[in-house]
Scaffold this motif. Sequence first.
Motif, PDB file in Angstrom:
ATOM      1  N   THR A   1       2.109   5.822   5.105  1.00 26.17           N
ATOM      2  CA  THR A   1       3.202   4.848   5.031  1.00 26.17           C
ATOM      3  C   THR A   1       2.789   3.478   5.528  1.00 26.17           C
ATOM      4  O   THR A   1       3.470   2.491   5.248  1.00 26.17           O
ATOM      5  CB  THR A   1       4.412   5.326   5.843  1.00 26.17           C
ATOM      6  OG1 THR A   1       4.067   5.410   7.235  1.00 26.17           O
ATOM      7  CG2 THR A   1       4.892   6.686   5.366  1.00 26.17           C
ATOM      8  N   VAL A   2       1.684   3.394   6.255  1.00 26.77           N
ATOM      9  CA  VAL A   2       1.214   2.100   6.751  1.00 26.77           C
ATOM     10  C   VAL A   2       0.598   1.275   5.612  1.00 26.77           C
ATOM     11  O   VAL A   2       0.582   0.044   5.660  1.00 26.77           O
ATOM     12  CB  VAL A   2       0.195   2.300   7.894  1.00 26.77           C
ATOM     13  CG1 VAL A   2      -0.266   0.969   8.470  1.00 26.77           C
ATOM     14  CG2 VAL A   2       0.824   3.147   9.004  1.00 26.77           C
TER      15      VAL A   2
ATOM     16  N   ILE B   1      -0.131   4.274  13.195  1.00 30.43           N
ATOM     17  CA  ILE B   1       1.250   4.425  12.735  1.00 30.43           C
ATOM     18  C   ILE B   1       2.187   3.598  13.600  1.00 30.43           C
ATOM     19  O   ILE B   1       3.068   2.885  13.105  1.00 30.43           O
ATOM     20  CB  ILE B   1       1.651   5.914  12.754  1.00 30.43           C
ATOM     21  CG1 ILE B   1       0.814   6.703  11.746  1.00 30.43           C
ATOM     22  CG2 ILE B   1       3.145   6.075  12.470  1.00 30.43           C
ATOM     23  CD1 ILE B   1       0.918   8.209  11.906  1.00 30.43           C
ATOM     24  N   ARG B   2       2.007   3.660  14.904  1.00 26.13           N
ATOM     25  CA  ARG B   2       2.887   2.944  15.828  1.00 26.13           C
ATOM     26  C   ARG B   2       2.727   1.443  15.666  1.00 26.13           C
ATOM     27  O   ARG B   2       3.711   0.696  15.675  1.00 26.13           O
ATOM     28  CB  ARG B   2       2.579   3.360  17.264  1.00 26.13           C
ATOM     29  CG  ARG B   2       3.418   2.638  18.299  1.00 26.13           C
ATOM     30  CD  ARG B   2       3.007   2.996  19.727  1.00 26.13           C
ATOM     31  NE  ARG B   2       3.309   4.382  20.077  1.00 26.13           N
ATOM     32  CZ  ARG B   2       3.203   4.864  21.307  1.00 26.13           C
ATOM     33  NH1 ARG B   2       2.803   4.086  22.311  1.00 26.13           N
ATOM     34  NH2 ARG B   2       3.488   6.127  21.564  1.00 26.13           N
ATOM     35  N   GLN B   3       1.487   0.975  15.520  1.00 31.97           N
ATOM     36  CA  GLN B   3       1.220  -0.455  15.456  1.00 31.97           C
ATOM     37  C   GLN B   3       1.222  -1.009  14.034  1.00 31.97           C
ATOM     38  O   GLN B   3       1.015  -2.208  13.841  1.00 31.97           O
ATOM     39  CB  GLN B   3      -0.119  -0.742  16.136  1.00 31.97           C
ATOM     40  CG  GLN B   3      -0.143  -0.345  17.605  1.00 31.97           C
ATOM     41  CD  GLN B   3      -1.531  -0.423  18.227  1.00 31.97           C
ATOM     42  OE1 GLN B   3      -2.353  -1.264  17.851  1.00 31.97           O
ATOM     43  NE2 GLN B   3      -1.808   0.465  19.184  1.00 31.97           N
ATOM     44  N   ARG B   4       1.431  -0.114  13.035  1.00 31.32           N
ATOM     45  CA  ARG B   4       1.463  -0.514  11.630  1.00 31.32           C
ATOM     46  C   ARG B   4       0.211  -1.307  11.265  1.00 31.32           C
ATOM     47  O   ARG B   4       0.262  -2.353  10.623  1.00 31.32           O
ATOM     48  CB  ARG B   4       2.719  -1.327  11.301  1.00 31.32           C
ATOM     49  CG  ARG B   4       4.015  -0.761  11.820  1.00 31.32           C
ATOM     50  CD  ARG B   4       4.261   0.655  11.382  1.00 31.32           C
ATOM     51  NE  ARG B   4       4.419   0.815   9.951  1.00 31.32           N
ATOM     52  CZ  ARG B   4       4.503   1.991   9.333  1.00 31.32           C
ATOM     53  NH1 ARG B   4       4.428   3.116  10.037  1.00 31.32           N
ATOM     54  NH2 ARG B   4       4.643   2.050   8.030  1.00 31.32           N
ATOM     55  N   ASP B   5      -0.935  -0.783  11.656  1.00 31.21           N
ATOM     56  CA  ASP B   5      -2.221  -1.447  11.433  1.00 31.21           C
ATOM     57  C   ASP B   5      -2.829  -0.922  10.130  1.00 31.21           C
ATOM     58  O   ASP B   5      -3.384   0.178  10.072  1.00 31.21           O
ATOM     59  CB  ASP B   5      -3.161  -1.187  12.609  1.00 31.21           C
ATOM     60  CG  ASP B   5      -4.374  -2.098  12.597  1.00 31.21           C
ATOM     61  OD1 ASP B   5      -5.035  -2.180  11.548  1.00 31.21           O
ATOM     62  OD2 ASP B   5      -4.663  -2.725  13.629  1.00 31.21           O
ATOM     63  N   THR B   6      -2.755  -1.739   9.074  1.00 27.57           N
ATOM     64  CA  THR B   6      -3.223  -1.314   7.755  1.00 27.57           C
ATOM     65  C   THR B   6      -4.725  -1.093   7.732  1.00 27.57           C
ATOM     66  O   THR B   6      -5.216  -0.131   7.107  1.00 27.57           O
ATOM     67  CB  THR B   6      -2.829  -2.371   6.704  1.00 27.57           C
ATOM     68  OG1 THR B   6      -1.418  -2.555   6.735  1.00 27.57           O
ATOM     69  CG2 THR B   6      -3.245  -1.930   5.314  1.00 27.57           C
TER      70      THR B   6
ATOM     71  N   LYS C   1       2.521  10.235   7.396  1.00 23.87           N
ATOM     72  CA  LYS C   1       2.963   9.058   8.151  1.00 23.87           C
ATOM     73  C   LYS C   1       1.904   7.971   8.129  1.00 23.87           C
ATOM     74  O   LYS C   1       2.216   6.780   8.061  1.00 23.87           O
ATOM     75  CB  LYS C   1       3.287   9.451   9.589  1.00 23.87           C
ATOM     76  CG  LYS C   1       4.610  10.167   9.764  1.00 23.87           C
ATOM     77  CD  LYS C   1       4.922  10.364  11.238  1.00 23.87           C
ATOM     78  CE  LYS C   1       6.277  11.039  11.435  1.00 23.87           C
ATOM     79  NZ  LYS C   1       6.587  11.232  12.873  1.00 23.87           N
TER      80      LYS C   1
ATOM     81  N   THR D   1       3.449  -1.851  21.050  1.00 20.79           N
ATOM     82  CA  THR D   1       3.407  -2.582  19.785  1.00 20.79           C
ATOM     83  C   THR D   1       3.293  -4.084  19.994  1.00 20.79           C
ATOM     84  O   THR D   1       3.240  -4.833  19.007  1.00 20.79           O
ATOM     85  CB  THR D   1       4.666  -2.274  18.948  1.00 20.79           C
ATOM     86  OG1 THR D   1       5.828  -2.742  19.638  1.00 20.79           O
ATOM     87  CG2 THR D   1       4.799  -0.785  18.707  1.00 20.79           C
TER      88      THR D   1
END
Length: 555
Positions: free
Chosen positions: A411-412, A373-378, A408, A254
Motif C-alpha cells: 500500500t505504500v 508502512i508507518r513512515q509511508r516510505d516508498t 500492507k 512519523t
Amino acid sequence: MSAALLGTERRTPPVVVRPGRSAAAALLDAAAVSTVRRRAALRPALAADRPAPAPDDPRPVIPPAARRRLALLLADRGGTVGSSRRGTAPDLTELLPQWLAAAQAHGYRAPEALLPALLDAARARTDLRPAALALAGPRALWLARFNGDWKFALRGTGARATPGADDPEAVRRRWDEGLFAERVALLTAVRRSAPDAGRDLLAGTWSAEHAEDRLLFLDTLREGLSPDDEAFLEGALSDRSRTVRATAAELLSTLPESAFATRMAARAHACVTLTPGPAPRPARPGSAGPSGPGLTVTPPRACDEGMRRDGVAAKAPSDRGERAWWLGQLVEAAPLHRWSERCGGRAPEDIVALPVADGWRTELHDAWCRAAIRQRDTVWARALLGAPGAAPQDAGVASGGSSRDTAKLLTVLPSDERAAWVAGFIAAHGLADAFRMLGVCAVPWAEPLGRAVVDALDIARDAGSYPWSFSGVMGLAERCLDPAAADRLDMLTAVTDEPEGASPGSGGYWSEAFQRLVGTLRLRATMLAELTDAFGPDADADAPSLSPSPSPVTE
C-alpha cells in the motif's frame, strides 16, 4: 398472493370480510393497507402529532433503469451460503457495494420508495453503511427517527452541524458540552482546517479526559500531524495509560526530525553494526555468507526506563524472545532515512541486500517493513519488496517465522506500481500467496494484473484442481476485473478435457466458474451504463437481466 393468483372463488383469502363486501374486495383492501404500511416504513401505533416534513434533497434521483437495478440488488438474499458449487449466477450481494459507490460518484440520491430497503440493507451489513447512508441522504436520517431498527443511522451524525474553526465560540461550546462522538467529529474537523487550534483544544482538557477518550482523541492528531505537535506528544509519552503512550510514540516516530526519532535511532543503530570485512559465520540458515561486508545485530540486553517511556513494551509475546522483541520495536520506530548514514552512505536497496549475521535477517527486515508502512516510505518499501520474480523470501513475502505484512507494504507504493508488482509476482509464483496482495490493488485492476490473474486461473484449471480451491481469488476477479475483459474471457467458458489425474468433474466446475465470471463482468458493465442513463428512461424492459441463461453444464 396465492389467493389473488388462484382467485378468491378457489382459495379463501386470509382476511376479514366485512358484511356486504366480497372476498375479492376485502383482499384488495388488505393489499392496499399493506402497500401503505410498506411505503410508510412505520410500525402501527396510536396517532400522534404529525412529524415535520422530511428535509429536501436537491440531488438528482437515479435513472429509471438504475432504480430498478437497485431494487433487485436490495431484494436479493443470495442462495449460495453453505454450498461449494455456486453455478453460473452472479453474486448480487457482492455487487451492491460497487453499485452504491458508482451511484455516489455520479452525485445521485436514492428514490424515496427504496429508502426503507436501503436502510435495512445497511443495518444488516456494516460495510454498506457509509455508502448507503450517503446515497440515502438526509431523508433517510429523517426516516430513521421513526424506527428503532435504524437507529444506527443516527449515530455520529448528530442533529447539529459541526462548527468550523472560524467560529471559536461555537467550537468551544461544542467541545465543552457535546457528546463524545460530536467531540471527535469536531476535533477532526478543526484539525483539518486549523491543526494548531485543534491541538490546543485537546490540550486544554487533556488531563480531565478518560483514558479511552484520550486514546481516540490522540488518534485524531494524525490529521495534519506536523513538528508543531511534538511537544504535546512528548508530554503524552508520560501518560498513565499504556495504550496512550504507545499511540503517542507511534505518532512521534512519523516525525523524522523529532527528539523521539533521534533517541530511537540512536538505540537502534547501537544494535546494528556494519562489518566492513568478512561477516561472522552464520548460526542459522538464511543469515550472512562467509565473506564481504554485512550487518551484525546485537539486540538490547534490557528494556530500561527510558525505552519504556518511549513506548517500548517490555513484556514480549509468548512466541517471541525478549531481546528480539525489543530490537524490533526500536528499529520500527527509528527513521529509515538515517540508516543510509549508518551503513556507509548505501541506498536502501543496497542496505537490504547486505547479509545479516547469526540469523537476525528476518527480525531486522520485518522491523524495517513495519517502519516503511508507518513512515509511508516508498523507497524503502520498494527495496524491501524486491523483484516480484525473485524467490518468495526475496520478494517481500513472509517466510517461516516472519511477521511482515506484504499486503500492507504494497500500500505504500503508487497504485500503478503496486498492480505491476503483484502481476509480476503472480506470473512467477502463482496465486498461492497472492490473495491479500490482490485485495490492496486499485479497482478495476490494471490490464496486466487482470491478465496475470486469469492466466494463473487457467493454469490451475489445466492442472486439474477444483475451482473452489481458488474461490477467494475468483470472487475478487468478479468484483475487480475490468468489465471490458468479458469478451476476451468467453473462450474459457467451454468445458475442456480433464487431464490425467485431474479431480473428477473439474472441467465442468471450471466452466461454471468462468461463466459466472464472464456473466458478472457483463452485469457490472450494464450497471455502470444504467447509472449514466445510457438506456434511457423507458429502456428497462430491454436491459440485460440479472440472471444469465442456464449453461449446458448446469442443465
